[in-house]
Design an enzyme around this catalytic site. Structure first.
Site, mmCIF file in Angstrom:
data_model
loop_
_atom_site.group_PDB
_atom_site.id
_atom_site.type_symbol
_atom_site.label_atom_id
_atom_site.label_comp_id
_atom_site.label_asym_id
_atom_site.label_seq_id
_atom_site.Cartn_x
_atom_site.Cartn_y
_atom_site.Cartn_z
ATOM 1 N N ASP A 93 -11.184 -11.924 12.323
ATOM 2 C CA ASP A 93 -10.147 -12.282 13.284
ATOM 3 C C ASP A 93 -10.809 -12.550 14.629
ATOM 4 O OD1 ASP A 93 -7.678 -12.830 14.279
ATOM 5 O OD2 ASP A 93 -6.864 -10.815 14.031
ATOM 6 N N CYS A 284 -4.344 10.570 -7.984
ATOM 7 C CA CYS A 284 -3.140 11.306 -8.364
ATOM 8 C C CYS A 284 -3.279 12.000 -9.722
ATOM 9 C CB CYS A 284 -1.944 10.366 -8.382
ATOM 10 S SG CYS A 284 -1.579 9.665 -6.758
#
Length: 510
Positions: A93, A284
């Site tokens: 950017d 998880c």
């Protein structure tokens, strides 16, 4: 035609494509996620983004690197790839975000592009002006002129093998978005970010985001890879891909982790409120919420960021499979039911059904009617247009029926009626999308759409006498049926069905 991008397969306006990034020597499959890497704080090192998560491309901020002395010296010395430890493609950017946040930056397009080239960026960005939503039109027009000048400066710059972004601005004015997109498409630049939509997404204005992207897509050619700047939450990726976006950059995985937030495709949960992890990613499946909560602050943040990335990349893969299978809109429908604002976005998407239909494949696997929104899908609009092409002048009496013949009358032809599509020759019953899976308890939107199909056919054949045998259509649906059509309830009567000749079938199937 732009040589850097090739579409390989599509569904709705979504597509699987290949973005060739010559300076990096890689070809990135799209839709693609660009994890945002903060050059000062790397929650997950870029080498792990590549090796463990499969990132082919990432984005970092060249303005921050240029403003930070030690980063600037190292980037100029060893190059961006070695500094970050990443062998894939790197987009940078320019500081436009800082310009939007702080009102001024001390760098020009030519200067920042030169710096991006010097440090080895593969896709550079000019200093455009990200105009926020809802500002006065005069401000938007003035700032578009500044962005157009930035694109002109970028065109004049010798970028070598570095691709260059051509941001599309225009705030919340669709005509200005489309105009800006046409201007960007007319340049020789390579990648087309739709800018300044982060405020819309932060405010859950997904319907306005869809309108902004739709306007930009109208101005961009099919060979333009489209980057949705700042689209970091996985719950909206399917919607954006269906609209025609190819690239997404996400800092959400790290920012949310820093705030103790846990991403899902339905929304965001707070770690402190979770008793169970509704996910089977490596984090998880090997930790409980208590274990993650009780880890050190750094480990908690890292584990959350890893989970957030796993969920995000899994959604990108799920979307790609949906595009290949031709059921992307079914996935969008599922995601839309996860949040009211997403449903607004889906309904806004279907408001652009005619635009979507232009790129939607004519043949897929099967059409699933799963809600009243299904009646507005591009496939339904295409079928109604095809009906308007048919000439049934050789037939005096035609029966359009949902399931059988309601009387002893003789008909010259019998067509089936299946909501939401309406009438069609029975010989097409096994062709897409008329092989639709439709619930037996239909909503009225499907019947109204079928009535619109009847009206399209009748309008092109005023000399033909039509009878519609319907199964308890409501008054609202029947109001759409032309008065010239004889209405008869089926009342459970089942009879033999015949079809039109092969000529009419082939004409409808073109």
């Amino acid at each position: 035609m732009r040589d850097c991008f090739e579409q390989r397969q599509g569904d709705t306006a979504g597509r699987i494509g290949q973005l060739t990034v010559p300076r990096a020597g890689v070809t990135v499959e799209t839709p693609a996620l660009l994890p945002v890497v903060n050059p000062n704080v790397q929650t997950i090192p870029p080498a792990r983004l590549e090796s463990e998560f499969g990132a082919e491309i990432l984005i970092t901020n060249s303005y921050i690197i240029r403003k930070t002395a030690d980063l600037r010296e190292r980037a100029l010395d060893v190059g961006l790839h070695e500094m970050l430890g990443f062998s894939g493609a790197i987009m940078t950017d320019s500081g436009s975000f800082q310009l939007a946040e702080y009102g001024d930056i001390d760098v020009t397009t030519t200067e920042i592009l030169q710096f991006q080239r010097d440090i080895g960026s593969d896709i550079g960005t000019p200093v455009d002006v990200p105009t926020p939503p809802d500002v006065p039109r005069e401000q938007v027009e003035d700032e578009l002129e500044l962005t157009e000048q930035a694109l002109a400066d970028a065109e004049a710059f010798d970028a070598g093998e570095m691709l260059v972004n051509a941001p599309v601005q225009g705030s919340t004015y669709p005509d200005l978005r489309e105009r800006a997109a046409r201007h960007a498409d007319a340049t020789t630049l390579d990648v087309f970010p739709v800018g300044a939509v982060v405020p819309l997404m932060n405010a859950y204005r997904y319907d306005d985001m869809v309108d902004a992207v739709a306007a930009a897509k109208r101005g961009l050619g099919a060979d333009c890879p489209v980057h949705l700047f700042g689209a970091g939450h996985p719950m909206m990726f399917a919607l954006a891909v269906a609209m025609g976006c190819d690239l997404f950059d996400s800092a959400a995985y790290a920012l949310y982790a820093r705030d103790g937030r846990y991403l899902t495709v339905r929304g965001t949960e707070h770690l402190e409120e979770l008793d169970y992890f509704p996910c089977s990613c490596p984090v998880c499946s090997s930790h409980t919420p208590d274990e993650v909560r009780n880890a050190s602050d750094a480990d908690t943040e890292r584990l959350l960021a890893e989970h957030n990335l796993h969920v995000t990349f899994a959604e990108i893969r799920r979307i790609k499979q949906a595009v290949r299978a031709g059921n992307l809109l079914e996935l969008v429908e599922v995601r839309a039911r996860g949040h009211p604002a997403m449903l607004d976005g889906y309904r806004a998407l279907l408001d652009h059904a005619d635009q979507l239909e232009e790129s939607d494949p004519a043949a897929k696997g099967s059409f699933f009617h799963v809600s009243h929104e299904s009646a507005k899908r591009p496939e339904v609009r295409r079928h109604h247009r095809r009906l308007a092409r048919l000439d049934l002048a050789e037939y005096g009496d035609v029966l359009l029926t949902e399931g059988g013949t309601p009387s002893e009358s003789e008909y010259d032809a019998v067509w089936k009626v299946v909501p939401p599509f309406g009438p069609f020759p029975g010989a097409l019953s096994d062709t897409y999308p008329l092989n639709a899976q439709v619930p037996s308890r239909l909503d009225d939107a499907a019947r109204r759409a079928a009535a619109e199909g009847v009206a399209a056919l009748v309008a092109e054949n005023p000399e033909v006498s039509f009878t519609l045998a319907h199964d308890d259509w409501t008054a609202a649906a029947l109001e759409t049926v032309p008065e010239s059509v004889t209405l008869e309830p089926l009342s459970g009567v089942v009879g033999d069905e015949s079809t039109l000749s092969g000529d009419e079938t082939a004409e409808l199937d073109d």
